[in-house]
Design a protein around this motif. Structure first.
Motif, PDB file in Angstrom:
ATOM      1  N   THR A 175      23.495  28.774  33.179  1.00 20.23           N
ATOM      2  CA  THR A 175      23.707  29.309  34.528  1.00 20.23           C
ATOM      3  C   THR A 175      22.729  28.626  35.463  1.00 20.23           C
ATOM      4  N   MET A 176      23.227  27.747  36.317  1.00 16.37           N
ATOM      5  CA  MET A 176      22.364  26.947  37.177  1.00 16.37           C
ATOM      6  C   MET A 176      21.908  27.707  38.404  1.00 16.37           C
ATOM      7  N   PHE A 177      22.790  28.563  38.960  1.00 15.15           N
ATOM      8  CA  PHE A 177      22.476  29.284  40.195  1.00 15.15           C
ATOM      9  C   PHE A 177      23.478  30.409  40.363  1.00 15.15           C
ATOM     10  N   ALA A 178      23.254  31.219  41.378  1.00 18.94           N
ATOM     11  CA  ALA A 178      24.227  32.243  41.770  1.00 18.94           C
ATOM     12  C   ALA A 178      24.294  32.279  43.285  1.00 18.94           C
ATOM     13  N   HIS A 179      25.517  32.299  43.832  1.00 13.73           N
ATOM     14  CA  HIS A 179      25.699  32.503  45.265  1.00 13.73           C
ATOM     15  C   HIS A 179      25.550  33.986  45.588  1.00 13.73           C
ATOM     16  N   ASN A 180      25.093  34.270  46.784  1.00 16.33           N
ATOM     17  CA  ASN A 180      25.159  35.647  47.268  1.00 16.33           C
ATOM     18  C   ASN A 180      26.612  35.968  47.605  1.00 16.33           C
ATOM     19  N   VAL A 181      26.906  37.239  47.815  1.00 14.25           N
ATOM     20  CA  VAL A 181      28.271  37.621  48.196  1.00 14.25           C
ATOM     21  C   VAL A 181      28.413  37.527  49.716  1.00 14.25           C
ATOM     22  N   PHE A 182      29.584  37.029  50.148  1.00 13.20           N
ATOM     23  CA  PHE A 182      29.866  36.820  51.561  1.00 13.20           C
ATOM     24  C   PHE A 182      31.087  37.631  51.969  1.00 13.20           C
ATOM     25  N   SER A 183      31.608  37.394  53.155  1.00 14.02           N
ATOM     26  CA  SER A 183      32.752  38.162  53.656  1.00 14.02           C
ATOM     27  C   SER A 183      33.990  37.964  52.788  1.00 14.02           C
ATOM     28  N   VAL A 184      34.171  36.737  52.288  1.00 12.33           N
ATOM     29  CA  VAL A 184      35.296  36.442  51.403  1.00 12.33           C
ATOM     30  C   VAL A 184      34.759  35.719  50.174  1.00 12.33           C
ATOM     31  N   ASP A 185      35.022  36.298  48.999  1.00 12.08           N
ATOM     32  CA  ASP A 185      34.560  35.709  47.738  1.00 12.08           C
ATOM     33  C   ASP A 185      35.717  35.598  46.759  1.00 12.08           C
ATOM     34  N   PHE A 186      35.642  34.576  45.911  1.00  9.48           N
ATOM     35  CA  PHE A 186      36.610  34.398  44.842  1.00  9.48           C
ATOM     36  C   PHE A 186      35.895  34.398  43.492  1.00  9.48           C
TER      37      PHE A 186
END
Length: 383
Positions: free
Chosen positions: A102-113
């Motif tokens: 696991t290299m990184f994680a994005h935060n959650v935004f208005s639209v996520d997939f």
């Protein structure tokens, strides 16, 4: 959760302020006002709007001038995204767990997939940034004067400057978080892995630009027309071959630096220096020739990129300005909120380069769209 919630990703998600277990489904919508902080909706609006406008411009350019280069670039960048990103998000599913983890994680935004892995703005940033960099280089006539390889290196150089302004700000504002002990990420330049600084900021757009210009752009410049089917298969090939290029171009660092993070980082930076040297030489010479009227390269104009590049720099200038108080108050590279800071001095250098590139395309001679079928402007695109 259908996609699973491995411990490292769960830990990163918790530190970003959301629950991995509750990140929902293939697609999820959220209230922009309820995100981690106000910078997240500003970021995604800027990037998504730019990508949509770039797509509209590309379609209009194909319809009005028979030039599919922008459209192939847009979809080629998107195809590249869907080849590269899924194995990074789901290493266990794609059999890359042992190598990538696991290299990184994005935060959650208005639209996520994809169960909180892929924000919509990340899909949009690939074609937007590729368009800005490619078109700046094309407006300067570097491809036509110096060829595909030098032009592609110049695209990597321009993309690097615009991308690193974003890359060094993200961790501090909790747009994403890197796994600090993942071997693939090492070594770091402050809060950003050097592989990201080199591979994702410079080498992937270089690979993409090389493929776009080789398979489509140079043929369009020579007056060739493509059928719809020809464009479809060429776009798919561009996405696939550009993905291979991302593995091939960093091979010196990957192979020679296997036993040492320091050696690997040094070789990465040496590759970046080569790209910088080639691009600065070619772009500065071509700009000077255009200004003096000694270049025979036909004029090409793209006012959408000219002005959206200005807007991009203005927005990120504002975002950086609001982040500076916490940056200067940080202790040992970490803010009072526990967020890692990027390299301000590197970012200042990238701002300078990006501003000079934008200034260059505003200061070269231009022809009107009526006089030059290869030229276009924002008013035409908006009509």
């Amino acid at each position: 959760m259908a996609a699973g919630c491995p411990p490292t990703f769960s830990d990163l998600a918790t530190r970003l302020g959301f629950s991995c277990e509750e990140a929902g489904g293939l697609v999820e919508f959220r209230n922009p006002a309820a995100l981690e902080n106000w910078t997240l909706p500003v970021l995604e609006f800027t990037i998504i709007l730019g990508a949509v406008l770039a797509l509209v411009y590309a379609i209009l350019r194909l319809r009005r001038h028979g030039d599919p280069t922008n459209l192939v670039l847009w979809f080629g960048a998107t195809a590249f995204l869907f080849v590269i990103e899924p194995p990074i998000y789901f290493p266990a599913t794609f059999g890359t767990e042992e190598y990538l983890g696991t290299m990184f994680a994005h935060n959650v935004f208005s639209v996520d997939f994809l169960w909180g892995r892929l924000p919509l703005y990340i899909i949009a940033i690939y074609p937007l940034m590729a368009t800005i960099a490619f078109e700046i280089v094309r407006m300067l006539g570097v491809f036509r004067r110096y060829g595909v390889l030098v032009g592609a290196a110049s695209v990597g150089f321009v993309h690097h400057a615009f991308y690193e302004i974003f890359d060094h700000l993200g961790p501090q504002l909790r747009w994403w978080e890197w796994t600090l002990d993942n071997k693939v990420n090492l070594p770091f330049l402050d809060s950003v892995p050097i592989p990201s600084v080199v591979v994702f900021a410079a080498l992937w757009p270089m690979s993409l630009a090389l493929c776009v210009q080789f398979f489509v752009g140079k043929h369009v410049d020579a007056g060739r027309h493509f059928s719809g089917l020809q464009l479809v298969w060429r776009t798919i090939v561009i996405g696939l071959v550009a993905s291979v290029g991302v593995f091939v171009l960093p091979l010196p660092a990957t192979v020679l630096g296997m036993g040492s993070d320091t050696v690997r980082g040094a070789i990465y930076l040496a590759e970046l220096a080569v790209v910088f040297g080639v691009a600065i030489w070619a772009m500065s010479r071509q700009w000077a020739a255009l200004r003096k009227g000694t270049s025979t390269t036909p004029a090409y104009s793209d006012d959408f990129v000219r002005w959206y590049a200005v807007a991009y720099l203005a927005v990120f200038g504002l975002l950086w300005a609001t982040a500076l108080p916490d940056w200067f108050d940080a202790v040992d590279g970490v803010t009072a909120n526990g967020d890692p800071i990027g390299s301000l001095w590197y970012v200042i250098g990238c701002f300078v380069i990006a501003i000079l590139c934008v200034a260059a395309v505003f200061t070269v001679p231009r022809t009107s769209a009526d006089a030059d079928p290869k030229a276009d402007d924002l008013e035409t695109a908006a009509a």
